[in-house]
Design an enzyme around this catalytic site. Sequence first.
Site, PDB file in Angstrom:
ATOM      1  N   LYS A 229      -7.920   0.577  -4.412  1.00  0.00           N
ATOM      2  CA  LYS A 229      -8.547   0.322  -3.447  1.00  0.00           C
ATOM      3  C   LYS A 229      -8.165   1.399  -2.140  1.00  0.00           C
ATOM      4  O   LYS A 229      -7.161   1.764  -2.269  1.00  0.00           O
ATOM      5  CB  LYS A 229      -8.419  -1.254  -2.929  1.00  0.00           C
TER       6      LYS A 229
ATOM      7  N   TYR B 121       4.487  14.160  25.006  1.00  0.00           N
ATOM      8  CA  TYR B 121       4.264  13.351  26.319  1.00  0.00           C
ATOM      9  C   TYR B 121       5.399  12.699  26.979  1.00  0.00           C
ATOM     10  O   TYR B 121       6.220  12.507  26.209  1.00  0.00           O
ATOM     11  CB  TYR B 121       2.864  12.250  25.908  1.00  0.00           C
TER      12      TYR B 121
HETATM   13  C1  LIG Z   1      -4.021  -4.576  -3.859  1.00  0.00           C
HETATM   14  C2  LIG Z   1      -4.009  -5.632  -5.041  1.00  0.00           C
HETATM   15  C3  LIG Z   1      -3.304  -5.450  -6.230  1.00  0.00           C
HETATM   16  C4  LIG Z   1      -2.328  -4.365  -6.309  1.00  0.00           C
HETATM   17  O1  LIG Z   1      -1.307  -4.285  -5.617  1.00  0.00           O
HETATM   18  P1  LIG Z   1       0.007  -3.555  -5.801  1.00  0.00           P
HETATM   19  O2  LIG Z   1       1.186  -4.280  -4.877  1.00  0.00           O
HETATM   20  O3  LIG Z   1      -0.665  -2.110  -5.247  1.00  0.00           O
HETATM   21  O4  LIG Z   1       0.365  -3.353  -7.105  1.00  0.00           O
HETATM   22  C5  LIG Z   1      -3.465  -6.476  -7.177  1.00  0.00           C
HETATM   23  N1  LIG Z   1      -4.526  -7.332  -6.929  1.00  0.00           N
HETATM   24  C6  LIG Z   1      -5.101  -7.575  -5.848  1.00  0.00           C
HETATM   25  C7  LIG Z   1      -5.987  -8.689  -5.743  1.00  0.00           C
HETATM   26  C8  LIG Z   1      -4.916  -6.805  -4.885  1.00  0.00           C
HETATM   27  O5  LIG Z   1      -5.655  -6.792  -3.608  1.00  0.00           O
END
Ligand SMILES: *Cc1c(COP(=O)(O)O)cnc(C)c1O
Length: 402
Positions: free
Chosen positions: A72, A297
């Site tokens: 994701k 800045y």
């Molecule tokens: C992001 C996510 C994961 C993976 O999490 P990590 O901590 O990056 O391993 C797994 N399940 C869901 C529903 C998520 O949103």
Amino acid sequence: MLPTRRQVLSSAVALSMAPLRAGAFQPPSVPAPSAAPVGFDPWVEVNAANLAHNVSEVARIANGQPILAVVKNNGYGLGVTTVARLLEPAAVVAGFAVVKLHEAHALRDAGIRKPVLLMGPLHESEFTDVHRRGITPMVYTPVGNALERAAASHGRPCPIHVKVDTGMGRVGVPYTEAERLIRDLAGRKGVRIDGVMMGFTEDLEFDREQLRRFEALTGRLAADRVPIGRRHAASTYTFFQHPDVRLDMVRPGMALWGVYPEQAFRTAGTLDLRPAVALRARVAYVKKLEAGSSAGYNRAFMATEPTWVATVPVGHADGWPRAAAKGATVKIGGRAFPVVASVSASHTIVNLGRETSVQPGDIVTCFDWESGSRPEDVSAACGASVYDMTMHLGGHLAKRVV
Ligand SMILES: *Cc1c(COP(=O)(O)O)cnc(C)c1O
């Protein structure tokens, strides 16, 4: 309602998609490295060998269960299609999970063929299109009729995963109501349940209670031979906190990219993770500041003696955290130099001290996989969250696979 024989059969087909025999592990592909960009735009490097190493580490802890790779949010900075292409050849990777619909489409557009689970919300009007593209929605509301319509328009059942809320209080059907929903969905000709899933709160004690709730639910369904596909819950935290909890599939993100979510996990000995991501840029300009001159800045940096500074065209609009100015160093030619003043949208100022050999065009490493410049090291040095180091890397950054 009992499932029809056809549903049981099609569910068995779904389960056999990732047949895993001992020794069946096949590493992700390691393509020939591409050349470093010559321009002045910062870029992301993806280390294919480290990625393959992390997959084998996760496969080891998964103990024979397949991996649903969470890619994701721009593949946590590595690029959603870049990492999916690298991971797809690995037999142990059963599929991919994203949260945003456009990323599910991006995976299909890129020719990814393995299952793609959409873990984010989906409007009922989009079911038919998503089904056409072979995207598997995660559902948790009574959407059976809409799924049936989508199935009818393509003449095949819609694969789904059902999200159960066992205590997180976010999305998911409450575990007390999940059995009714799952039985309803499983009893429909147009629906095929490929998985039932939950997420842990990462509270050590309560996680166990969540697991009890989940196993009680899925146990009752299994006893009635309701086809529910694979049960999955474990993210990266789970590997460290409950290494015995794998269920029928694991669902990590961070571990695959080789970044420890907590410093304490680095020495736990549970998993040997190697960062698969680097952020690099090139020095754009070098100048000498006389004593009393300033940079940034609000004159945030004051030279108290003749000092050389380099301007590096990478900033918080690229995902390089503002906090980097509070203690992070970057590497140029193998040497570490402090970030000073503030990180602005597109620029970082680096204090070279008396060093005069740095030239425009020299490669600057914000973080990579070397000891001392790992994302965990840089985040610890400046107080940024380690998630901010990679997850916020801009989708616009060029990706170089090395
Ligand atoms: C992001 C996510 C994961 C993976 O999490 P990590 O901590 O990056 O391993 C797994 N399940 C869901 C529903 C998520 O949103």
